[in-house]
Design a protein around this motif. Structure first.
Motif, mmCIF file in Angstrom:
data_model
loop_
_atom_site.group_PDB
_atom_site.id
_atom_site.type_symbol
_atom_site.label_atom_id
_atom_site.label_comp_id
_atom_site.label_asym_id
_atom_site.label_seq_id
_atom_site.Cartn_x
_atom_site.Cartn_y
_atom_site.Cartn_z
ATOM 1 N N GLN A 190 25.668 -9.047 -44.666
ATOM 2 C CA GLN A 190 27.051 -8.620 -44.637
ATOM 3 C C GLN A 190 28.035 -8.769 -45.912
ATOM 4 O O GLN A 190 28.798 -8.326 -46.635
ATOM 5 C CB GLN A 190 27.022 -8.033 -43.794
ATOM 6 C CG GLN A 190 26.183 -6.619 -43.419
ATOM 7 C CD GLN A 190 25.788 -5.672 -43.999
ATOM 8 O OE1 GLN A 190 26.265 -4.732 -44.795
ATOM 9 N NE2 GLN A 190 24.084 -5.774 -44.200
ATOM 10 N N ASP A 191 28.629 -10.663 -45.288
ATOM 11 C CA ASP A 191 29.556 -11.058 -46.154
ATOM 12 C C ASP A 191 29.426 -10.131 -47.727
ATOM 13 O O ASP A 191 30.975 -10.485 -48.527
ATOM 14 C CB ASP A 191 29.961 -12.267 -45.468
ATOM 15 C CG ASP A 191 30.031 -12.115 -44.452
ATOM 16 O OD1 ASP A 191 30.044 -11.100 -43.510
ATOM 17 O OD2 ASP A 191 29.818 -13.639 -43.937
ATOM 18 N N LEU A 192 27.998 -10.581 -47.745
ATOM 19 C CA LEU A 192 27.924 -10.608 -50.243
ATOM 20 C C LEU A 192 28.210 -9.606 -50.123
ATOM 21 O O LEU A 192 29.323 -9.502 -50.858
ATOM 22 C CB LEU A 192 26.725 -10.978 -50.035
ATOM 23 C CG LEU A 192 25.876 -12.380 -49.609
ATOM 24 C CD1 LEU A 192 24.861 -11.953 -49.410
ATOM 25 C CD2 LEU A 192 26.861 -13.865 -50.824
ATOM 26 N N ASP A 197 32.950 -5.512 -52.993
ATOM 27 C CA ASP A 197 33.078 -4.285 -52.355
ATOM 28 C C ASP A 197 34.339 -4.488 -52.939
ATOM 29 O O ASP A 197 35.391 -4.357 -53.563
ATOM 30 C CB ASP A 197 33.157 -3.161 -51.205
ATOM 31 C CG ASP A 197 31.852 -3.193 -51.056
ATOM 32 O OD1 ASP A 197 31.201 -2.397 -51.980
ATOM 33 O OD2 ASP A 197 31.533 -2.750 -49.357
ATOM 34 N N VAL A 198 35.010 -5.563 -52.573
ATOM 35 C CA VAL A 198 36.490 -6.383 -53.026
ATOM 36 C C VAL A 198 36.743 -7.014 -54.163
ATOM 37 O O VAL A 198 37.506 -6.298 -54.973
ATOM 38 C CB VAL A 198 36.628 -7.542 -52.141
ATOM 39 C CG1 VAL A 198 38.187 -8.293 -52.558
ATOM 40 C CG2 VAL A 198 36.768 -7.300 -50.536
ATOM 41 N N GLN A 206 25.520 -3.959 -56.804
ATOM 42 C CA GLN A 206 25.181 -4.944 -55.510
ATOM 43 C C GLN A 206 23.630 -4.958 -55.608
ATOM 44 O O GLN A 206 23.422 -6.247 -55.490
ATOM 45 C CB GLN A 206 25.842 -3.752 -54.936
ATOM 46 C CG GLN A 206 27.564 -4.007 -54.461
ATOM 47 C CD GLN A 206 28.053 -3.743 -52.875
ATOM 48 O OE1 GLN A 206 27.451 -2.767 -53.004
ATOM 49 N NE2 GLN A 206 29.079 -3.791 -52.649
ATOM 50 N N LEU A 207 22.822 -4.092 -55.452
ATOM 51 C CA LEU A 207 21.783 -4.326 -55.739
ATOM 52 C C LEU A 207 21.017 -4.765 -56.815
ATOM 53 O O LEU A 207 20.260 -5.722 -56.461
ATOM 54 C CB LEU A 207 21.519 -2.604 -56.191
ATOM 55 C CG LEU A 207 19.670 -2.696 -56.583
ATOM 56 C CD1 LEU A 207 18.471 -2.887 -55.156
ATOM 57 C CD2 LEU A 207 19.377 -0.725 -56.978
ATOM 58 N N LEU A 208 21.997 -5.359 -57.965
ATOM 59 C CA LEU A 208 20.992 -5.677 -59.459
ATOM 60 C C LEU A 208 21.234 -7.798 -58.861
ATOM 61 O O LEU A 208 20.896 -7.858 -59.193
ATOM 62 C CB LEU A 208 21.293 -5.203 -60.863
ATOM 63 C CG LEU A 208 20.745 -4.283 -61.233
ATOM 64 C CD1 LEU A 208 21.172 -3.509 -62.528
ATOM 65 C CD2 LEU A 208 19.373 -4.222 -61.061
#
Length: 298
Positions: A190-192, A197-198, A206-208
């Motif tokens: 989840q860190d990724l 997000d930051v 994010q998906l790609l």
């Protein structure tokens, strides 16, 4: 001797535990494989016994490339794999992405999607056969209800029989693929996502750039297993079409079965089985090489 036995007692105990499994592996797997290799270079009708074995060298391998039934089966198999595998993945990945979030009755939906994979091939084929009936099947009745006056003949049509089999194959494997993608998604740190997000990344970004790259090992495994599974499609063909109409749904596994148990050409069937194995081996090695390239790039 007794000193040696005491010193190697644990090793001997381990070998004794493994021995039954090894004997089963040798007797039920290794020896049949070696026998099939030998058989592929012979002409043999097993009803006549081992005395009827006749060595023909590479004749079986040469003959299949002049065999129109074999070429048609191979072509159908390639089309089936080329369409079914991407179709399954295109449906399974979005489904897994949706079910990986908080969805009402998520467990029940997962179970419903996975059920076709564990259902009996015979039962599934019978149900789809009823759905595909040209005159009074549910699918064609629905199509007529929405204004299509001349719906497809499905498994009775040389044009639509193969697409009908593709639909059944994809439907049966979507649940399996979805579960694998769900496992892969839950293994992504989840860190990724928090870091992206930051940085202001959108869900699409994010998906790609996070989800799909992190799913590469899962995707590699899925592609390999789906290709192996779809190349060996048999039950649906046997139950619904028997390779017809006019060999439009004949696949390699079905033709191997027909050659061995209907025409009693065991040598020819063994040769085709090894050709199928070599095709799968080449595809797997190419995918493996590509996977290594992805890992290096990533």
């Amino acid at each position: 001797m007794q000193t040696w036995l005491r010193k190697h007692k644990e090793e001997l105990t381990g070998y004794l535990f493994v021995l039954p499994n090894m004997l089963g592996l040798i007797g039920l797997t290794l020896l049949p494989i070696l026998f099939s290799v030998m058989l592929s270079f012979t002409e043999w009708n097993f009803l006549a016994g081992f005395s009827a074995l006749k060595w023909v060298g590479l004749d079986n391998y040469k003959a299949m490339w002049q065999d129109q039934w074999f070429i048609k089966s191979l072509t159908n198999n390639l089309i089936y794999v080329a369409v079914t595998v991407p179709l399954i993945m295109l449906i399974a990945l979005p489904t897994a992405l949706i079910l990986n979030r908080r969805v009402y009755l998520k467990k029940l939906i997962r179970l419903m999607i996975f059920m076709p994979y564990v259902s009996s091939v015979v039962a599934v084929s019978v149900v789809w056969g009823l759905l595909y009936r040209p005159s009074d099947g549910i699918i064609n009745s629905f199509l007529k209800g929405v204004g299509i006056s001349d719906p497809p003949g499905w498994i009775s049509s040389t044009t639509w029989a193969l697409p009908a089999i593709i639909i059944i194959g994809a439907w049966g494997l979507i649940g399996y693929t979805m579960v694998l993608y769900l496992a892969g998604l839950q293994g992504i740190p989840q860190d990724l996502y928090e870091a992206s997000d930051v940085d202001g990344a959108s869900p699409w970004t994010q998906l790609l750039h996070v989800t799909i790259p992190m799913l590469r090992p899962t995707t590699f495994f899925i592609v390999i297993t789906l290709m192996i599974t779809t190349f060996q499609v048999f039950g649906t063909i046997y139950m619904l079409t028997q390779g017809g109409p006019a060999n439009s749904t004949s696949m390699l596994s079905y033709y191997i079965y027909i050659s061995a148990f209907h025409f009693y050409k065991f040598g020819y069937a063994a040769a085709m089985a090894w050709v199928l194995f070599l095709i799968l081996l080449c595809i797997t090695l190419l995918q493996w090489k590509q996977q290594k390239k992805w890992e290096n790039d990533y």
